[in-house]
Design an enzyme around this catalytic site. Structure first.
Site, mmCIF file in Angstrom:
data_model
loop_
_atom_site.group_PDB
_atom_site.id
_atom_site.type_symbol
_atom_site.label_atom_id
_atom_site.label_comp_id
_atom_site.label_asym_id
_atom_site.label_seq_id
_atom_site.Cartn_x
_atom_site.Cartn_y
_atom_site.Cartn_z
ATOM 1 N N HIS A 164 3.204 12.928 2.931
ATOM 2 C CA HIS A 164 2.519 11.821 3.610
ATOM 3 C C HIS A 164 1.728 10.929 2.660
ATOM 4 O O HIS A 164 1.305 9.854 3.036
ATOM 5 C CB HIS A 164 1.599 12.371 4.705
ATOM 6 C CG HIS A 164 2.369 12.957 5.848
ATOM 7 N ND1 HIS A 164 2.623 12.267 7.005
ATOM 8 C CD2 HIS A 164 2.997 14.144 5.987
ATOM 9 C CE1 HIS A 164 3.345 13.016 7.817
ATOM 10 N NE2 HIS A 164 3.588 14.164 7.222
ATOM 11 N N ARG A 310 -13.769 15.003 5.145
ATOM 12 C CA ARG A 310 -13.996 15.850 3.955
ATOM 13 C C ARG A 310 -15.440 15.811 3.478
ATOM 14 O O ARG A 310 -15.724 15.511 2.316
ATOM 15 C CB ARG A 310 -13.064 15.407 2.835
ATOM 16 C CG ARG A 310 -11.623 15.539 3.263
ATOM 17 C CD ARG A 310 -10.648 15.046 2.274
ATOM 18 N NE ARG A 310 -9.365 14.851 2.949
ATOM 19 C CZ ARG A 310 -8.360 14.146 2.478
ATOM 20 N NH1 ARG A 310 -8.451 13.576 1.313
ATOM 21 N NH2 ARG A 310 -7.243 14.025 3.176
ATOM 22 N N ASP A 371 -2.225 4.028 -0.627
ATOM 23 C CA ASP A 371 -2.077 4.707 0.654
ATOM 24 C C ASP A 371 -0.607 5.052 0.832
ATOM 25 O O ASP A 371 0.255 4.201 0.561
ATOM 26 C CB ASP A 371 -2.538 3.774 1.789
ATOM 27 C CG ASP A 371 -3.229 4.521 2.909
ATOM 28 O OD1 ASP A 371 -2.888 5.697 3.114
ATOM 29 O OD2 ASP A 371 -4.108 3.925 3.574
ATOM 30 N N VAL A 376 -2.867 2.570 10.388
ATOM 31 C CA VAL A 376 -3.781 1.626 11.032
ATOM 32 C C VAL A 376 -3.170 0.221 11.033
ATOM 33 O O VAL A 376 -3.225 -0.495 12.037
ATOM 34 C CB VAL A 376 -5.150 1.657 10.315
ATOM 35 C CG1 VAL A 376 -6.009 0.478 10.708
ATOM 36 C CG2 VAL A 376 -5.870 2.975 10.634
ATOM 37 N N GLU A 379 -0.700 0.082 13.735
ATOM 38 C CA GLU A 379 -1.333 0.167 15.059
ATOM 39 C C GLU A 379 -1.952 -1.178 15.449
ATOM 40 O O GLU A 379 -1.874 -1.589 16.610
ATOM 41 C CB GLU A 379 -2.404 1.268 15.048
ATOM 42 C CG GLU A 379 -1.807 2.654 14.906
ATOM 43 C CD GLU A 379 -2.816 3.752 14.573
ATOM 44 O OE1 GLU A 379 -2.396 4.893 14.416
ATOM 45 O OE2 GLU A 379 -4.018 3.437 14.473
HETATM 46 C C1 GDG Z 1 -2.190 10.075 5.771
HETATM 47 C C2 GDG Z 1 -1.845 9.151 4.596
HETATM 48 C C3 GDG Z 1 -0.167 8.002 6.036
HETATM 49 C C4 GDG Z 1 -8.742 6.580 12.705
HETATM 50 N N1 GDG Z 1 -9.931 6.432 13.276
HETATM 51 C C5 GDG Z 1 -9.823 6.792 14.556
HETATM 52 C C6 GDG Z 1 -8.507 7.178 14.777
HETATM 53 N N2 GDG Z 1 -7.871 7.048 13.612
HETATM 54 C C7 GDG Z 1 -6.448 7.319 13.417
HETATM 55 C C8 GDG Z 1 -5.714 6.028 13.197
HETATM 56 C C9 GDG Z 1 -4.475 6.503 12.477
HETATM 57 C C10 GDG Z 1 -4.965 7.714 11.703
HETATM 58 O O1 GDG Z 1 -6.227 8.089 12.247
HETATM 59 C C11 GDG Z 1 -5.172 7.404 10.227
HETATM 60 O O2 GDG Z 1 -3.933 7.288 9.617
HETATM 61 P P1 GDG Z 1 -3.686 6.508 8.250
HETATM 62 O O3 GDG Z 1 -2.246 6.381 8.029
HETATM 63 O O4 GDG Z 1 -4.359 5.207 8.317
HETATM 64 O O5 GDG Z 1 -4.416 7.356 7.113
HETATM 65 P P2 GDG Z 1 -4.564 8.920 6.670
HETATM 66 O O6 GDG Z 1 -5.420 9.666 7.608
HETATM 67 O O7 GDG Z 1 -5.072 8.851 5.279
HETATM 68 O O8 GDG Z 1 -3.108 9.529 6.720
HETATM 69 C C12 GDG Z 1 -1.367 7.815 5.122
HETATM 70 C C13 GDG Z 1 -0.456 9.049 7.099
HETATM 71 O O9 GDG Z 1 -0.938 10.258 6.513
HETATM 72 C C14 GDG Z 1 0.797 9.373 7.910
HETATM 73 O O10 GDG Z 1 1.835 9.789 7.104
HETATM 74 O O11 GDG Z 1 0.111 6.772 6.676
HETATM 75 O O12 GDG Z 1 -1.008 6.976 4.058
HETATM 76 O O13 GDG Z 1 -2.971 8.989 3.751
HETATM 77 O O14 GDG Z 1 -3.486 6.913 13.377
HETATM 78 O O15 GDG Z 1 -5.482 5.451 14.448
HETATM 79 N N3 GDG Z 1 -8.076 7.572 15.972
HETATM 80 C C15 GDG Z 1 -8.950 7.606 16.981
HETATM 81 N N4 GDG Z 1 -10.244 7.267 16.817
HETATM 82 C C16 GDG Z 1 -10.719 6.855 15.639
HETATM 83 O O16 GDG Z 1 -11.903 6.563 15.512
HETATM 84 N N5 GDG Z 1 -8.532 7.969 18.188
#
Ligand code: GDG
Length: 732
Positions: A164, A310, A371, A376, A379
Site C-alpha cells: 500500500h 502512531r 504517498d 482522500v 474521495e
Molecule cells: C495507506 C497509504 C494508500 C481519514 N480521516 C478520516 C477518515 N479517513 C480515511 C480517509 C481515507 C483513509 O482514512 C486514508 O487513506 P489514505 O490513502 O489517504 O492514506 P493512508 O492512511 O496513509 O493509507 C496510502 C492507502 O494506504 C490505501 O492503499 O492510498 O497511500 O499510505 O479513506 O477517508 N475516515 C473517517 N473519518 C475521518 O476523520 N471516517
C-alpha cells in the site's frame, strides 16, 4: 471470486478495546477495511491480523469476540509493539518507503528480530487454516516476510501480496540492511501488486540489482517459479461517496459549513497526522500565498482535518508540535479576533461529516511528500457530484498517475504550490467542471471493487509454476535410469547450472562443493563428464582444468577431451568479422556502466548483468541494429542469453559437441543439464532416450526441469553417491 480468500494484514477490520463490561468491538478506521469490504463482505473469507490489544499469549476470549467477524487474531506483545510496529515498521520501512531518510531509525537491534518473529506468527496462523484451493492475500509493509514463510509452509498455495505504500527507488531501498531478506520474503508470492507501474519497476529493478533476477514482461522467475509483478491502482467506493453526498443529511451539513465560512472560499485538507502527508510544506506554501496576496486573508477559510496516528512514535510528536506552531504563527499574523484563518480539527469525524466536508470544500489540498496512492484525493472527487471544486494534488502521490485533471504540484516547491493554490481559488466554474467531470469518470471507472476483483483474478489465473507442473515422479523415474545406467554421459552447462550467476563472469568460480562432486563423478566407473559452456578456454581451464573432464569452450568451438589434453578448434580462427565487431562492442561497453566485454577467440560476449535495465535495453537495441547492417552479418549470429549478448560464428552451438562425445561413449545414457537459451541446441541434439533437464522457468525443449543450481547439485551428488554394484570396464 470463486475461492475462499484468506486476508492477512497488520490490523483487522475491527478493533477491540477492553472495557469493564468486556471486550468492545468497533470497525477500524482506515482505507483497508473499506477497500476489502467486497472480498470480506459476504463470502467465505477469513481475515488474520492484530486486534489492537496487547498480550503475551493468544487469548481465547479475544478469538471468540472476533469469530463472528470471521477475524482471526494474531497476538502482539508490548515489546513487539515497540520493536516490530513502532520500530521496524514505522521507524524504518515507513520513512524509507516515503524517501524520508533522516527519519529512518536503523540503530535498534531488537527491531528486526521482532519483525521476523511477528511475521512468523502470522505465517503460522495462516498456514494452520489454509486449505488447498484457498487464495492468500497478504497486505502491506508490515508483513513483507510472510509470503516466503507461507510458501515454505504451504508450497502449493496461491499467495498474493499488495503493497500500500510506495516501493522506493532502488538507490533508496538499497540502504536497508535487510533488503535481500525483504525482497526474498515478497518473492514468496505468486502475484506482487503495487499502486503504480513506477513502484513495480522499482521493485523489479531492486530484485535485479540485489538478487540478479530479471523481469520478462511482468513476470520474474524466482528459482524457476513465476512471480507476477504488476500495478493494481487501488480505488474507493465511489458510488457510496456520491450517494452520501446527495443525501439530505449531508446536504444540510454542507449548508451549515457554508454558513460557518460566511461566503469565504473553503479550503480543505484531510490526512492522518503523519509527516509524509506534507502539512508543514502545505502551510508554508499557504503562508507564501498570503504574503503574495494579503487581501486573500479575508476571503479564505482553511480546515485541516488531522486524524491522530502512531502517537507513540517520537518522530510524530515532534512533527505535530512543528505543525501546530506554524498554524499558530499564520493565525497570529493573518487572522483576526473574529476570523481564525486556519482551523485544525484534531480528531476523526464520522462518514457523513467527512462527505459533507468534501462536498463543501471549494479547494482540496492533497499535498503529501510521498504517498502510495492517497484515497482522500479520490474521495473528494467522488463527492463532487455537481462537478465543481478543484483538487490540488502532489505529483508524489500515486493518485497523480491517474488523476490527470487535478492541479499537480511539487510539494517541495513552496512558490509553485502557492501559485497552484491561487489558480485553484480563482478557477472559473467552466474549467472546474471540465476538470472535475474527467476526474469523476476516472475515479468511478477504477473503483475499489474493480481493484479487488482484478487482483484476485490475477491471483486465480496464476498457474502453478512450471516447476511444480512437471511431475517430480517423472524426474525420479528418469534419475533411476540415469543412476543405474552401465554407461553414463553427463553433458553439463556451467553458469546458471553448476554455479549461480554473478555480476562479473570472472567471479563465478567453482566452490569446493562443486569441485568435489565433479571430481567424484569423473572417477565414477562408467561415467564421462563434459562441461559445455559459452566461456573461453582459459576461463574453463582455470576453473576446471585440474579435473578429468571433457571441456568445451565457446559453445563447442573448442574442445579438450581429457585432463591436460590439447584444445582443438572446430573452425578456422579468428574469423574475419571478429575485429571490427569487437571495436564496435568495446565502444558500447565504454559508454555502459556495469557492462563487460568478454573477448574470446571466435566470439564476443557483452555482459550487462550489473547495468541499469533501461540503459541495457537501449544499448541492446543499438547493437542489434548495428550488427544487422554489418557487411559480414552472414558470417556470424547473435545469441541473447541471460544478461549476455553474444556474437559468434554462425552454425556453432552446443549441440555440435554431442555427436563427438557420444561416439566416445557408445550406447551411454545421456543426461544433459542447462539453464540458458544456448542450451536449447544441446537439448535439440539429444538422442532418443536421453534425459534433458532444464534449470529454472521459461520454455524449453528439455523433458524435465529443476528449480536451480542447488537442485542440479543434489542430482549430481545422487549420481556420484550411487556407484554401480558391478561396474563394467568402459571407454571413458
Ligand atoms: C495507506 C497509504 C494508500 C481519514 N480521516 C478520516 C477518515 N479517513 C480515511 C480517509 C481515507 C483513509 O482514512 C486514508 O487513506 P489514505 O490513502 O489517504 O492514506 P493512508 O492512511 O496513509 O493509507 C496510502 C492507502 O494506504 C490505501 O492503499 O492510498 O497511500 O499510505 O479513506 O477517508 N475516515 C473517517 N473519518 C475521518 O476523520 N471516517
Amino acid at each position: 471470486m470463486q475461492s475462499r480468500v484468506l486476508l492477512v494484514s497488520n490490523r483487522l477490520p475491527v478493533t477491540l478495546t477492553r472495557r469493564e463490561q468486556g471486550l468492545e468491538v468497533n470497525p477500524s478506521v482506515g482505507g483497508l477495511a473499506t477497500a476489502l469490504k467486497t472480498v470480506h463482505g459476504g463470502g467465505d473469507s477469513l481475515w488474520f491480523g492484530w486486534s489492537g490489544l496487547v498480550s503475551d499469549a493468544p487469548e481465547p476470549e479475544v478469538a471468540a469476540a472476533l469469530a463472528p467477524h470471521r477475524a482471526v487474531p494474531i497476538h502482539i506483545t508490548a515489546a513487539e509493539v515497540k520493536a516490530y510496529y513502532d520500530g521496524f515498521c514505522n521507524g524504518v520501512l515507513w520513512p524509507l518507503s516515503h524517501y524520508l531518510l533522516e527519519k529512518v531509525q536503523l540503530d535498534q537491534s531488537d527491531d528486526w528480530p521482532s519483525y521476523r518473529a511477528v511475521n512468523e506468527r502470522f505465517a503460522d496462523a495462516v498456514a494452520a487454516q489454509w486449505r488447498p484451493g484457498d487464495l492468500i492475500w497478504v497486505h502491506d509493509y508490515h508483513l513483507t516476510l510472510v509470503p516466503a514463510m507461507l510458501r515454505q509452509r504451504c508450497p502449493g498455495a496461491r499467495i498474493g501480496f499488495f503493497l500500500h505504500v510506495p516501493f522506493p527507488g532502488p538507490e533508496i531501498f538499497r540502504i536497508l540492511p535487510r533488503r535481500a531478506e525483504v525482497l526474498r520474503g515478497l518473492l514468496g508470492a505468486d502475484v506482487i501488486g503495487f499502486h503504480t507501474a513506477g513502484y513495480a519497476y522499482s521493485f523489479a529493478y531492486s530484485c535485479s540489482q540485489l538478487l540478479g533476477l530479471e523481469l520478462t514482461g511482468d513476470v520474474m522467475y524466482d528459482d524457476g517459479r513465476p512471480v507476477r509483478v504488476a500495478a493494481f491502482p487501488i480505488g474507493i467506493d465511489a458510488d457510496e461517496f456520491a450517494k452520501r453526498a446527495a443525501t439530505p443529511e449531508v446536504k444540510a451539513r454542507v449548508e451549515a459549513l457554508h454558513q460557518d465560512s460566511q461566503g469565504r472560499t473553503l479550503i480543505l485538507s484531510v490526512d492522518r497526522f503523519d509527516y509524509t502527508k506534507g502539512h508543514v510544506k502545505r502551510i508554508l506554501a499557504f503562508e507564501k500565498l498570503l504574503q503574495l496576496r494579503p487581501e486573500l486573508k479575508e476571503q479564505l477559510h482553511v480546515i485541516q482535518l488531522v486524524v491522530p496516528t502512531r502517537e507513540q512514535v517520537d518522530a510524530y510528536a515532534d512533527y505535530r508540535s512543528v505543525v501546530n506552531e506554524l498554524v499558530g504563527r499564520i493565525n497570529g499574523t493573518f487572522g483576526s479576533p473574529t476570523h481564525a484563518l486556519v482551523h485544525m480539527l484534531h480528531r476523526a469525524v464520522d462518514f457523513d461529516e467527512l462527505c459533507a466536508l468534501y462536498a463543501a470544500a471549494d479547494v482540496m489540498l492533497v499535498t503529501p511528500l510521498r504517498d502510495g496512492m492517497n484515497l482522500v484525493a479520490k474521495e473528494y472527487v467522488a463527492s463532487r457530484i455537481d462537478d465543481t471544486g478543484v483538487l490540488v494534488l502532489s505529483e508524489f502521490a500515486g493518485a497523480a498517475t491517474e488523476l490527470h485533471e487535478a492541479l499537480l504540484v511539487n510539494p517541495y516547491d513552496l512558490e509553485g504550490m502557492a501559485h497552484a493554490m491561487l489558480q485553484a481559488i480563482e478557477m472559473q466554474p467552466f474549467e472546474q467542471k471540465l476538470r472535475m467531470s474527467g476526474l469523476r469518470k476516472t475515479v468511478h471507472a477504477g473503483d475499489v471493487d474493480q481493484w479487488a476483483r482484478s487482483f484476485v483474478d490475477a491471483l486465480e489465473q496464476q498457474k502453478p509454476s512450471d516447476t511444480q507442473a512437471v511431475p517430480s515422479v517423472a524426474l525420479e523415474q528418469a534419475m533411476a535410469i540415469v543412476t543405474s545406467a552401465a554407461r553414463l554421459l553427463l553433458v553439463l552447462d556451467y553458469d546458471g547450472t553448476l554455479v549461480e550467476f554473478s555480476n562479473s563472469p570472472r567471479a563465478a568460480t567453482p566452490d569446493r562443493e562443486l569441485v568435489e562432486v565433479l571430481r567424484r563423478l569423473s572417477l565414477r566407473p562408467g561415467t564421462s563428464v563434459h562441461v559445455v559452456s559459452g566461456r573461453s578456454r582459459d576461463s574453463l581451464e582455470s576453473f576446471l582444468g585440474e579435473l578429468d573432464l571433457g571441456l568445451h569452450a565457446e559453445h563447442g568451438l573448442w574442445s579438450r577431451f581429457e585432463r591436460k589434453g590439447e584444445w582443438g578448434a572446430r573452425r578456422p580462427l579468428p574469423p574475419g568479422w571478429l575485429e571490427p565487431v569487437r571495436r564496435r562492442m568495446e565502444r558500447v561497453v565504454q559508454r555502459t556502466d556495469g557492462s563487460v566485454l568478454e573477448v574470446k577467440s571466435g566470439a564476443l560476449a557483452f555482459h550487462y548483468r550489473a547495468t541499469e535495465p533501461q540503459l541495457a535495453r537501449r544499448r541492446l537495441e543499438e547493437l542489434r541494429l548495428a550488427l544487422r547492417s554489418d557487411p559480414q552479418a552472414t558470417e556470424f549470429e547473435v545469441l541473447e542469453g541471460s544478461r549476455v549478448f553474444e556474437v559468434r560464428p554462425r552454425g556453432v552451438n552446443k549441440g555440435t559437441v554431442l555427436p563427438e562425445v557420444l561416439a566416445m561413449a557408445p550406447g551411454a545414457t545421456v543426461l544433459a543439464i542447462g539453464d540458458d537459451r544456448t542450451d536449447e541446441s544441446l537439448f535439440a541434439a539429444l538422442p532418443p532416450g536421453a534425459v534433458g533437464v532444464h534449470v529454472g522457468g521459461g520454455q524449453t525443449l528439455a523433458r524435465y526441469r529443476v528449480s536451480g543450481v542447488a537442485a542440479v547439485r543434489s542430482l549430481l551428488k545422487r549420481i556420484a553417491d550411487t556407484v554401480l554394484a558391478a561396474p563394467t570396464a568402459l571407454a571413458r
